[in-house]
Design an enzyme around this catalytic site. Structure first.
Site, short mmCIF file in Angstrom:
data_model
loop_
_atom_site.label_atom_id
_atom_site.label_comp_id
_atom_site.label_asym_id
_atom_site.label_seq_id
_atom_site.Cartn_x
_atom_site.Cartn_y
_atom_site.Cartn_z
N ILE A 117 0.85 -1.19 0.00
CA ILE A 117 0.00 0.00 0.00
C ILE A 117 0.89 1.24 0.00
CG2 ILE A 117 -1.81 1.26 1.23
CD1 ILE A 117 -2.39 -1.46 2.71
N CYS A 118 0.66 2.12 -0.95
CA CYS A 118 1.38 3.39 -1.01
C CYS A 118 0.56 4.42 -0.23
CB CYS A 118 1.57 3.81 -2.47
SG CYS A 118 2.48 5.35 -2.65
#
Length: 151
Positions: free
Chosen positions: A90-91
């Site tokens: 997840i960014c």
């Protein structure tokens, strides 16, 4: 009991007693170790992910809460989202450089709910294929480039 363990016990109770909407702690995941949790998540009503089920894996180092948890989607269903890679990474800036010890598992969960809920189009990040082929297994070892706040 170490301060990390006390903090995790407190957050574990908070997540069990007052979970964010659509989130449920997978009780079996904490039976063997308090440093690794699975949180079951359901897509919020009225969003692109309504009714979809996901799992988040939280791993805590001995430096928690001064060090952010490692958080990623895991399991069979990884959401198709511009800030979620097909390997579950997840960014999200609060998982790395914007982390603060004042944040918690609940605040991370709420940020992920918000990120998914505000999505307008299901698609992978533009560099998904390259990233998944070349990345470290630990998303915290990635030098993220936060290019937008929307999707």
């Amino acid at each position: 009991m170490a301060s990390m363990q006390k903090r995790l016990q407190k957050e574990l109770l908070a997540l069990q007693n007052d979970p964010p909407p659509g989130m449920t702690l997978n009780e079996k995941s904490v039976q063997n170790s308090i440093t690794q949790w699975i949180v079951d998540m359901e897509g919020a009503p009225g969003t692109l992910y309504e009714g979809e089920k996901f799992q988040l894996l939280f791993k805590f180092s001995s430096r928690y809460p001064f060090d952010s948890p490692q958080v990623m989607f895991t399991g069979e269903n990884i959401p198709v989202h511009p800030h979620v890679y097909s390997n579950g990474h997840i960014c999200l800036s609060i998982l790395t450089e914007d982390w603060s010890p004042a944040l918690s598992v609940q605040s991370v969960c709420l940020s992920i709910i918000s990120m998914l809920s505000s999505c307008k189009e299901k698609r992978r990040p533009p560099d998904n294929s390259f990233y998944v082929r070349t990345c470290n297994k630990n998303p915290k070892k990635t030098k993220w480039w936060y290019h937008d706040d929307t999707c």
